[in-house]
Enzyme design. Structure first.
Site, PDB file in Angstrom:
ATOM      1  N   HIS A 129       0.844  -1.205   0.000  1.00 31.97           N
ATOM      2  CA  HIS A 129       0.000   0.000   0.000  1.00 31.97           C
ATOM      3  C   HIS A 129       0.875   1.249   0.000  1.00 31.97           C
ATOM      4  O   HIS A 129       1.974   1.262   0.561  1.00 31.97           O
ATOM      5  CB  HIS A 129      -0.992  -0.008   1.166  1.00 31.97           C
ATOM      6  CG  HIS A 129      -0.411   0.153   2.532  1.00 31.97           C
ATOM      7  ND1 HIS A 129      -0.180   1.380   3.111  1.00 31.97           N
ATOM      8  CD2 HIS A 129      -0.014  -0.763   3.455  1.00 31.97           C
ATOM      9  CE1 HIS A 129       0.300   1.215   4.332  1.00 31.97           C
ATOM     10  NE2 HIS A 129       0.433  -0.080   4.567  1.00 31.97           N
ATOM     11  N   ASP A 165      -0.546   4.450   0.685  1.00 33.62           N
ATOM     12  CA  ASP A 165      -1.049   5.497   1.581  1.00 33.62           C
ATOM     13  C   ASP A 165      -0.299   5.425   2.906  1.00 33.62           C
ATOM     14  O   ASP A 165       0.294   4.390   3.246  1.00 33.62           O
ATOM     15  CB  ASP A 165      -2.557   5.331   1.819  1.00 33.62           C
ATOM     16  CG  ASP A 165      -2.912   3.987   2.453  1.00 33.62           C
ATOM     17  OD1 ASP A 165      -2.468   2.947   1.917  1.00 33.62           O
ATOM     18  OD2 ASP A 165      -3.588   3.976   3.495  1.00 33.62           O
ATOM     19  N   ASP A 176       6.672   1.404   6.581  1.00 32.52           N
ATOM     20  CA  ASP A 176       5.264   1.015   6.363  1.00 32.52           C
ATOM     21  C   ASP A 176       4.556   2.037   5.491  1.00 32.52           C
ATOM     22  O   ASP A 176       4.103   3.050   5.979  1.00 32.52           O
ATOM     23  CB  ASP A 176       4.594   0.882   7.729  1.00 32.52           C
ATOM     24  CG  ASP A 176       3.124   0.552   7.645  1.00 32.52           C
ATOM     25  OD1 ASP A 176       2.636   0.226   6.550  1.00 32.52           O
ATOM     26  OD2 ASP A 176       2.450   0.654   8.682  1.00 32.52           O
ATOM     27  N   GLU A 204      -5.161   1.497   2.905  1.00 30.05           N
ATOM     28  CA  GLU A 204      -4.881   0.434   3.876  1.00 30.05           C
ATOM     29  C   GLU A 204      -4.917   0.978   5.298  1.00 30.05           C
ATOM     30  O   GLU A 204      -5.346   0.286   6.215  1.00 30.05           O
ATOM     31  CB  GLU A 204      -3.517  -0.199   3.583  1.00 30.05           C
ATOM     32  CG  GLU A 204      -3.285  -1.536   4.276  1.00 30.05           C
ATOM     33  CD  GLU A 204      -2.640  -1.427   5.635  1.00 30.05           C
ATOM     34  OE1 GLU A 204      -2.563  -2.435   6.324  1.00 30.05           O
ATOM     35  OE2 GLU A 204      -2.221  -0.317   6.038  1.00 30.05           O
ATOM     36  N   GLU A 205      -4.462   2.215   5.461  1.00 31.12           N
ATOM     37  CA  GLU A 205      -4.408   2.794   6.811  1.00 31.12           C
ATOM     38  C   GLU A 205      -5.756   3.379   7.239  1.00 31.12           C
ATOM     39  O   GLU A 205      -5.961   3.650   8.413  1.00 31.12           O
ATOM     40  CB  GLU A 205      -3.330   3.889   6.871  1.00 31.12           C
ATOM     41  CG  GLU A 205      -1.937   3.440   6.447  1.00 31.12           C
ATOM     42  CD  GLU A 205      -1.273   2.497   7.441  1.00 31.12           C
ATOM     43  OE1 GLU A 205      -1.925   2.063   8.414  1.00 31.12           O
ATOM     44  OE2 GLU A 205      -0.077   2.210   7.244  1.00 31.12           O
TER      45      GLU A 205
HETATM   46 ZN   LIG Z   1       0.809  -0.409   6.673  1.00 33.89          ZN
END
Ligand SMILES: [Zn+2]
Length: 184
Positions: free
Chosen positions: A108, A110, A140, A174-175
């Site tokens: 991801h 985002d 991340d 995703e977040e």
């Molecule tokens: Zn993540």
């Protein structure tokens, strides 16, 4: 509608004052420097829900894939209806055996919100200190997204023909899945 928004975004970018990229550490091979630049660009493209754009990040990565030889048929920036900033990049490196299912490289692009006042360093500038990278999304998940995109670029440039197709999906949301989940 989506296309005109993208063009408007690109025009805004073009008129913004140019910010010179900090020099990469010397001693990198050209391919390592190219990866670092891809990673830096992804990090420094704000992809928070509040003020960022995954679509813009996906467009920038698409430019790099295209330069490596991916055709418009092999890749697509997917912008979901009603979510103009939640775009994803999907690209395929065709395998030699169409009977085999493709391998999905999913990451991801985002990131979680980042308030400048809470950070020692600017969260949207890639800072390297003592062998560590500092930035929002440095791990991340922009490290994985950058590594996958870089691999797809290398495979294309080298003429690598995998048995199974490789499918890259760099998604948004995703977040903040309550708003929108790009994987779905
Ligand atoms: Zn993540």
């Amino acid at each position: 509608m989506i296309r005109s928004l993208l063009i408007a975004g690109a025009a805004l970018m073009a008129t913004a004052p140019a910010v010179a990229a900090p020099p990469a550490p010397s001693g990198l091979r050209p391919d390592q420097a190219a990866f670092r630049e891809l990673y830096r660009e992804l990090i420094e493209t704000n992809t928070t829900l509040s003020s960022g754009s995954c679509t813009l990040a996906a467009e920038k990565l698409a430019v790099r894939l295209k330069a490596a030889g991916y055709t418009d048929r092999e890749m697509e920036v997917v912008v979901p209806p009603g979510q103009p900033k939640q775009g994803a990049l999907v690209a395929t490196l065709a395998g030699t055996d169409p009977r085999l299912k493709p391998i999905l490289l999913l990451a991801h692009i985002d990131v979680v919100e980042a308030n400048r006042a809470d950070w020692e360093r600017d969260p949207f500038t890639l800072v390297e200190e003592n062998g560590f990278f500092y930035a929002r999304g440095a791990l991340d998940d922009k490290a994985m997204a950058a590594a996958f995109a870089d691999n797809m670029i290398r495979y294309k440039r080298e003429g690598f023909k995998p048995k199974r197709s490789l499918r890259l999906a760099l998604t948004c949301g995703e977040e903040t899945p309550d708003n929108f989940n790009g994987v779905e």
